[in-house]
Design an enzyme around this catalytic site. Structure first.
Site: not given
Length: 239
Positions: A101-103, A188
């Site tokens: 999962l992205d930041y 992403h």
């Protein structure tokens, strides 16, 4: 007898895919002999050494469900010293995240030392559903929802068919809340899908991974999966 890469994955050392890479790179020895051939069969009594480390083939499997907060890296460690998801799990067992999962993305994240299950869950051919709630800038048009559902080109490759529906439109704030379900895990991907149809993602939360949700978990909290939940995950990907 089991295939070497499967035994390495089951030990919790890494995923099966990574194990295959290590074998091909000449990083694995069985009973003191270098093995580079994929599919080599081994016994659980054999001594397997990966990158100089002797594997514990009977490592207890452990499974966590984390409600990932914003501003935390989905990684085992970070060169910049930022907090990672492993910092939120106070356990001496070596676990790792299932996918990424992205930041700035929040929500459902699994962590485990079960390399076999990890490989099954992240492989696109197993069509594991991942449902996101995205807050995007602009009032999303019906035709753009249809494009998301049919699949669109990102990074030169068309995405698989998805499910998408508008949850709420805020004309005053000029934003739309959309539920999007995908079956892949490309880099992403959700943000790029919305960008491809002309919308910027302002907030993103993964609200469901397969049948698992963060119900009852506050941001940053975690829990152990039950035996029944683990068995259900295996049954989902082995259909």
């Amino acid at each position: 007898m089991e295939r070497l890469q499967k035994v390495i994955a089951q030990s919790g050392y890494c995923s099966r895919r990574k194990a295959e890479e290590l074998i091909s790179m000449g990083k694995v020895k069985v009973n003191g002999e270098l093995v580079t051939e994929l599919g080599t069969k081994v016994n659980y009594t054999d001594t397997i050494v990966v990158n100089g480390k002797t594997l514990n083939q009977k490592e207890e499997k452990i499974y966590y469900l984390l409600n990932k907060p914003r501003g935390v890296i989905t990684s085992a460690k970070d060169e910049k010293g930022r907090k990672t998801v492993l910092d939120l799990i106070p356990d001496d067992k070596r676990v790792y995240p299932v996918g990424r999962l992205d930041y700035d993305t929040t929500g459902v994240l699994l962590l485990t030392n079960d390399g076999e299950l990890t490989n099954l869950l992240i492989h696109p051919s197993n069509h594991v559903e991942k449902t996101y709630i995205a807050k995007v800038k602009g009032l999303v048009m019906k035709q753009d929802i249809e494009k998301l559902c049919k699949g669109i080109i990102i990074d030169g490759k068309r995405t698989s068919k998805a499910k998408a529906k508008v949850k709420k439109k805020d004309k005053k704030a000029n934003t739309t809340l959309i539920q999007l379900t995908i079956y892949e895990g490309r880099n992403h991907q959700v943000k790029k899908m919305f960008e491809a149809v002309g919308y910027e993602v302002l907030k993103l939360k993964r609200e469901r991974f397969s049948f698992l949700t963060t119900t009852g978990l506050k941001s940053g909290e975690y829990r152990l999966l039950s035996v029944k939940e683990v068995k259900t995950l295996y049954s989902e990907v082995q259909k």
